[in-house]
Structures are given as C-alpha cells and as structure tokens.
Design a protein around this motif. Structure first.
Motif, PDB file in Angstrom:
ATOM      1  N   LEU A 141       0.786  -1.237   0.000  1.00 40.22           N
ATOM      2  CA  LEU A 141       0.000   0.000   0.000  1.00 40.22           C
ATOM      3  C   LEU A 141       0.819   1.289   0.000  1.00 40.22           C
ATOM      4  CD1 LEU A 141      -3.136  -0.893   2.114  1.00 40.22           C
ATOM      5  CD2 LEU A 141      -2.932  -0.643  -0.367  1.00 40.22           C
ATOM      6  N   PRO A 142       1.875   1.428   0.800  1.00 41.92           N
ATOM      7  CA  PRO A 142       2.630   2.686   0.721  1.00 41.92           C
ATOM      8  C   PRO A 142       3.235   2.917  -0.668  1.00 41.92           C
ATOM      9  CG  PRO A 142       3.270   1.455   2.677  1.00 41.92           C
ATOM     10  CD  PRO A 142       2.392   0.556   1.852  1.00 41.92           C
ATOM     11  N   ILE A 143       3.672   1.846  -1.309  1.00 41.60           N
ATOM     12  CA  ILE A 143       4.274   1.962  -2.636  1.00 41.60           C
ATOM     13  C   ILE A 143       3.208   2.296  -3.664  1.00 41.60           C
ATOM     14  CG2 ILE A 143       5.591   0.739  -4.419  1.00 41.60           C
ATOM     15  CD1 ILE A 143       6.750  -0.972  -2.026  1.00 41.60           C
ATOM     16  N   ILE A 144       2.074   1.608  -3.591  1.00 39.47           N
ATOM     17  CA  ILE A 144       0.976   1.874  -4.526  1.00 39.47           C
ATOM     18  C   ILE A 144       0.472   3.306  -4.356  1.00 39.47           C
ATOM     19  CG2 ILE A 144      -1.405   1.265  -5.122  1.00 39.47           C
ATOM     20  CD1 ILE A 144      -0.607  -1.675  -4.376  1.00 39.47           C
ATOM     21  N   ALA A 145       0.320   3.742  -3.100  1.00 43.23           N
ATOM     22  CA  ALA A 145      -0.165   5.107  -2.844  1.00 43.23           C
ATOM     23  C   ALA A 145       0.761   6.148  -3.454  1.00 43.23           C
ATOM     24  CB  ALA A 145      -0.306   5.351  -1.348  1.00 43.23           C
ATOM     25  N   CYS A 146       2.065   5.901  -3.418  1.00 43.38           N
ATOM     26  CA  CYS A 146       3.018   6.852  -3.996  1.00 43.38           C
ATOM     27  C   CYS A 146       3.120   6.722  -5.509  1.00 43.38           C
ATOM     28  CB  CYS A 146       4.392   6.672  -3.355  1.00 43.38           C
ATOM     29  SG  CYS A 146       4.436   7.171  -1.626  1.00 43.38           S
ATOM     30  N   SER A 147       2.992   5.506  -6.034  1.00 44.48           N
ATOM     31  CA  SER A 147       3.136   5.332  -7.481  1.00 44.48           C
ATOM     32  C   SER A 147       1.935   5.879  -8.236  1.00 44.48           C
ATOM     33  CB  SER A 147       3.366   3.865  -7.844  1.00 44.48           C
ATOM     34  OG  SER A 147       2.190   3.121  -7.693  1.00 44.48           O
ATOM     35  N   GLU A 148       0.785   5.845  -7.616  1.00 46.08           N
ATOM     36  CA  GLU A 148      -0.448   6.333  -8.244  1.00 46.08           C
ATOM     37  C   GLU A 148      -0.902   7.608  -7.542  1.00 46.08           C
ATOM     38  OE1 GLU A 148      -1.408   4.849 -10.928  1.00 46.08           O
ATOM     39  OE2 GLU A 148      -0.082   3.115 -10.712  1.00 46.08           O
ATOM     40  N   ARG A 164      -5.717  13.024   4.497  1.00 47.81           N
ATOM     41  CA  ARG A 164      -4.870  13.481   3.387  1.00 47.81           C
ATOM     42  C   ARG A 164      -3.405  13.568   3.822  1.00 47.81           C
ATOM     43  NH1 ARG A 164      -8.847  17.343   3.194  1.00 47.81           N
ATOM     44  NH2 ARG A 164      -7.326  19.006   3.481  1.00 47.81           N
ATOM     45  N   ASP A 165      -3.179  14.072   5.030  1.00 51.93           N
ATOM     46  CA  ASP A 165      -1.808  14.176   5.536  1.00 51.93           C
ATOM     47  C   ASP A 165      -1.176  12.792   5.724  1.00 51.93           C
ATOM     48  OD1 ASP A 165      -2.027  16.910   5.539  1.00 51.93           O
ATOM     49  OD2 ASP A 165      -2.319  17.089   7.709  1.00 51.93           O
ATOM     50  N   HIS A 166      -1.961  11.854   6.236  1.00 52.53           N
ATOM     51  CA  HIS A 166      -1.462  10.496   6.451  1.00 52.53           C
ATOM     52  C   HIS A 166      -1.045   9.860   5.119  1.00 52.53           C
ATOM     53  CE1 HIS A 166      -0.881   6.647   8.353  1.00 52.53           C
ATOM     54  NE2 HIS A 166      -1.652   6.089   7.439  1.00 52.53           N
ATOM     55  N   ILE A 167      -1.888   9.979   4.116  1.00 56.66           N
ATOM     56  CA  ILE A 167      -1.564   9.430   2.790  1.00 56.66           C
ATOM     57  C   ILE A 167      -0.358  10.165   2.206  1.00 56.66           C
ATOM     58  CG2 ILE A 167      -2.408   9.098   0.424  1.00 56.66           C
ATOM     59  CD1 ILE A 167      -3.704   7.202   2.400  1.00 56.66           C
ATOM     60  N   GLY A 168      -0.273  11.457   2.441  1.00 56.95           N
ATOM     61  CA  GLY A 168       0.854  12.242   1.938  1.00 56.95           C
ATOM     62  C   GLY A 168       2.189  11.829   2.541  1.00 56.95           C
ATOM     63  N   ARG A 169       2.136  11.163   3.677  1.00 60.73           N
ATOM     64  CA  ARG A 169       3.361  10.681   4.333  1.00 60.73           C
ATOM     65  C   ARG A 169       3.619   9.203   4.052  1.00 60.73           C
ATOM     66  NH1 ARG A 169       0.916  13.644   8.440  1.00 60.73           N
ATOM     67  NH2 ARG A 169       0.288  11.741   9.481  1.00 60.73           N
ATOM     68  N   ALA A 170       2.910   8.631   3.113  1.00 60.93           N
ATOM     69  CA  ALA A 170       3.060   7.197   2.813  1.00 60.93           C
ATOM     70  C   ALA A 170       4.503   6.836   2.479  1.00 60.93           C
ATOM     71  CB  ALA A 170       2.126   6.796   1.671  1.00 60.93           C
ATOM     72  N   TYR A 171       5.225   7.757   1.867  1.00 63.95           N
ATOM     73  CA  TYR A 171       6.609   7.449   1.480  1.00 63.95           C
ATOM     74  C   TYR A 171       7.483   7.137   2.690  1.00 63.95           C
ATOM     75  CZ  TYR A 171       8.151  12.200   2.724  1.00 63.95           C
ATOM     76  OH  TYR A 171       8.452  13.348   3.384  1.00 63.95           O
ATOM     77  N   HIS A 172       7.117   7.639   3.869  1.00 55.73           N
ATOM     78  CA  HIS A 172       7.888   7.327   5.078  1.00 55.73           C
ATOM     79  C   HIS A 172       7.849   5.822   5.392  1.00 55.73           C
ATOM     80  CE1 HIS A 172       8.790  11.391   6.442  1.00 55.73           C
ATOM     81  NE2 HIS A 172       7.557  11.738   6.133  1.00 55.73           N
ATOM     82  N   HIS A 173       6.807   5.149   4.939  1.00 54.60           N
ATOM     83  CA  HIS A 173       6.621   3.735   5.255  1.00 54.60           C
ATOM     84  C   HIS A 173       7.196   2.795   4.190  1.00 54.60           C
ATOM     85  CE1 HIS A 173       4.180   4.985   8.600  1.00 54.60           C
ATOM     86  NE2 HIS A 173       3.519   5.784   7.783  1.00 54.60           N
ATOM     87  N   ILE A 174       7.705   3.347   3.110  1.00 56.95           N
ATOM     88  CA  ILE A 174       8.233   2.504   2.038  1.00 56.95           C
ATOM     89  C   ILE A 174       9.420   1.648   2.497  1.00 56.95           C
ATOM     90  CG2 ILE A 174       9.456   2.580  -0.177  1.00 56.95           C
ATOM     91  CD1 ILE A 174       7.351   4.602  -1.121  1.00 56.95           C
ATOM     92  N   PRO A 175      10.409   2.184   3.228  1.00 62.57           N
ATOM     93  CA  PRO A 175      11.526   1.304   3.633  1.00 62.57           C
ATOM     94  C   PRO A 175      11.065   0.077   4.415  1.00 62.57           C
ATOM     95  CG  PRO A 175      12.133   3.584   3.955  1.00 62.57           C
ATOM     96  CD  PRO A 175      10.656   3.580   3.616  1.00 62.57           C
ATOM     97  N   GLU A 176      10.172   0.255   5.378  1.00 62.27           N
ATOM     98  CA  GLU A 176       9.708  -0.913   6.136  1.00 62.27           C
ATOM     99  C   GLU A 176       8.839  -1.812   5.265  1.00 62.27           C
ATOM    100  OE1 GLU A 176       5.965   0.140   8.866  1.00 62.27           O
ATOM    101  OE2 GLU A 176       7.550   1.639   9.033  1.00 62.27           O
ATOM    102  N   ALA A 177       8.095  -1.235   4.313  1.00 62.74           N
ATOM    103  CA  ALA A 177       7.275  -2.053   3.411  1.00 62.74           C
ATOM    104  C   ALA A 177       8.166  -2.935   2.530  1.00 62.74           C
ATOM    105  CB  ALA A 177       6.375  -1.169   2.551  1.00 62.74           C
ATOM    106  N   VAL A 178       9.238  -2.372   2.005  1.00 58.43           N
ATOM    107  CA  VAL A 178      10.144  -3.139   1.146  1.00 58.43           C
ATOM    108  C   VAL A 178      10.776  -4.281   1.938  1.00 58.43           C
ATOM    109  CG1 VAL A 178      12.287  -3.039  -0.204  1.00 58.43           C
ATOM    110  CG2 VAL A 178      10.548  -1.263  -0.487  1.00 58.43           C
ATOM    111  N   CYS A 179      11.199  -4.010   3.161  1.00 60.33           N
ATOM    112  CA  CYS A 179      11.781  -5.069   3.996  1.00 60.33           C
ATOM    113  C   CYS A 179      10.731  -6.135   4.330  1.00 60.33           C
ATOM    114  CB  CYS A 179      12.383  -4.483   5.265  1.00 60.33           C
ATOM    115  SG  CYS A 179      13.890  -3.517   4.950  1.00 60.33           S
TER     116      CYS A 179
END
Length: 192
Positions: A141-148, A164-179
C-alpha cells in the motif's frame, strides 16, 4: 585468456544526466529515482530476473555500446548490487530509497514507487501470490499510494485533512514495506 577490464561506472548524477539525454529512455521516464525503485523490486522479487532481461527494460532492446552508454549500464549494475547488499546482507538497516527532492524541500516519491511498480507489473505472475492473499497485499500500500499519487489524491480530495496528511506521508513507510515484502517472499519460498 585475457580478462576484460571493468568499465568505470558513471556517478549517479552523471547517470541522471545521461538518461535525460537519451530520448527513448527519457520518454519512458527512466530516472535514477525510478531505477532505484526498479532495483529494489528486483532485489526483493519472488523470482530472479535475468540481468539481460531487466537491463533491456531500462535501456531498450539494444544495450548501449558507446563508452558513455557502457558506463551508464555499469552504473545501473553497480547500483542494483548496492541495493542488494543493503537489503539482503545488511538486512535493510541502513537502506533508504532515493527520492526526488524539489528545491522547496518537497519529497517526490512517485518516480521511485513507479519504478518499483513497473517491475511488479512487468512480471505479474511472480508477484500474483502476494496480491491473491488479502492478508499480505497491504504490504504494497505505501508503494501503490506513492506510485499512483494523482489518482490517490483525487480519491481522498474530500476526506478530512488528517487522512490526506497520512496518505501524503506514505513514502515514510516505504523502507519498512520493502523489507516486509522481502521477508514475505523469503517465508513464501521456505514454505514451498
């Protein structure tokens, strides 16, 4: 038998400039940021993708043969290896995605996320088990939210500011999502 000399790789800033000067590559939106996301997806992918196959996705059907093109290819190979080391050998402890930074300090994660999702879409059969299991698709989800990002912004336009602010910070969660995606596929492979 003589050993071939290693081709010196371009620095990432030089690679970015070289990519922008290649009309076909630039038209397909390959930047250092997108390549970083693409490499991360390759590294955590459920299956190994042949080097020639994924290089041709970036560079096209004919890999470059001119010295600068060869140095660009070497830079991408070296970068993929660095991402591999960071995510597997170092377990992702110091790994972080390369995001585009605008002059005003705004972080743009979309190019990185688009590169990651390009790999997922390019080899969908390999990634399908994650999407079919409802309990694990959330890892993406964090990756999808940022890619789209544009589509997501339209969907949440009328939502409360904190959403809106929470979704706007989705990129902060990408490192843990990738791991977590890496760990999911490790567990998935072990279970087979």
């Amino acid at each position: 038998m003589t050993r071939r000399a290693r081709i010196p790789a371009l620095a990432l800033d030089d690679l970015e400039a070289w990519l922008a000067d290649q009309p076909d590559i630039a038209r397909r939106n390959w930047t250092v940021f997108a390549i970083d996301g693409f490499c991360a997806a390759l590294v955590v992918s459920p299956e190994r993708i042949a080097t020639d196959a994924w290089l041709r996705v970036i560079f096209g059907p004919s890999l470059p043969t001119a010295p600068m093109g060869l140095a660009a290819v070497q830079a991408v190979l070296d970068h993929r290896q660095a991402v591999h080391r960071a995510l597997h050998i170092d377990q992702g402890r110091r790994w972080s995605p390369l995001y585009m930074l605008i002059d005003d300090g705004t972080v743009l994660a979309q190019p990185w996320a688009a590169g990651f999702m390009f790999a997922v879409k390019r080899w969908p059969v390999a990634w399908r088990p994650m999407f079919e299991r409802n309990d694990h698709v959330g890892l993406m989800l964090p990756i999808i939210a940022c890619s789209e990002a544009e589509e997501v912004e339209k969907l949440i336009a009328n939502r409360p500011k904190e959403v809106r602010d929470h979704i706007g910070r989705a990129y902060h969660h990408i490192p843990e999502a990738v791991c977590a995606i890496r760990d999911y596929w490790r567990h998935h492979a072990a279970a087979r």
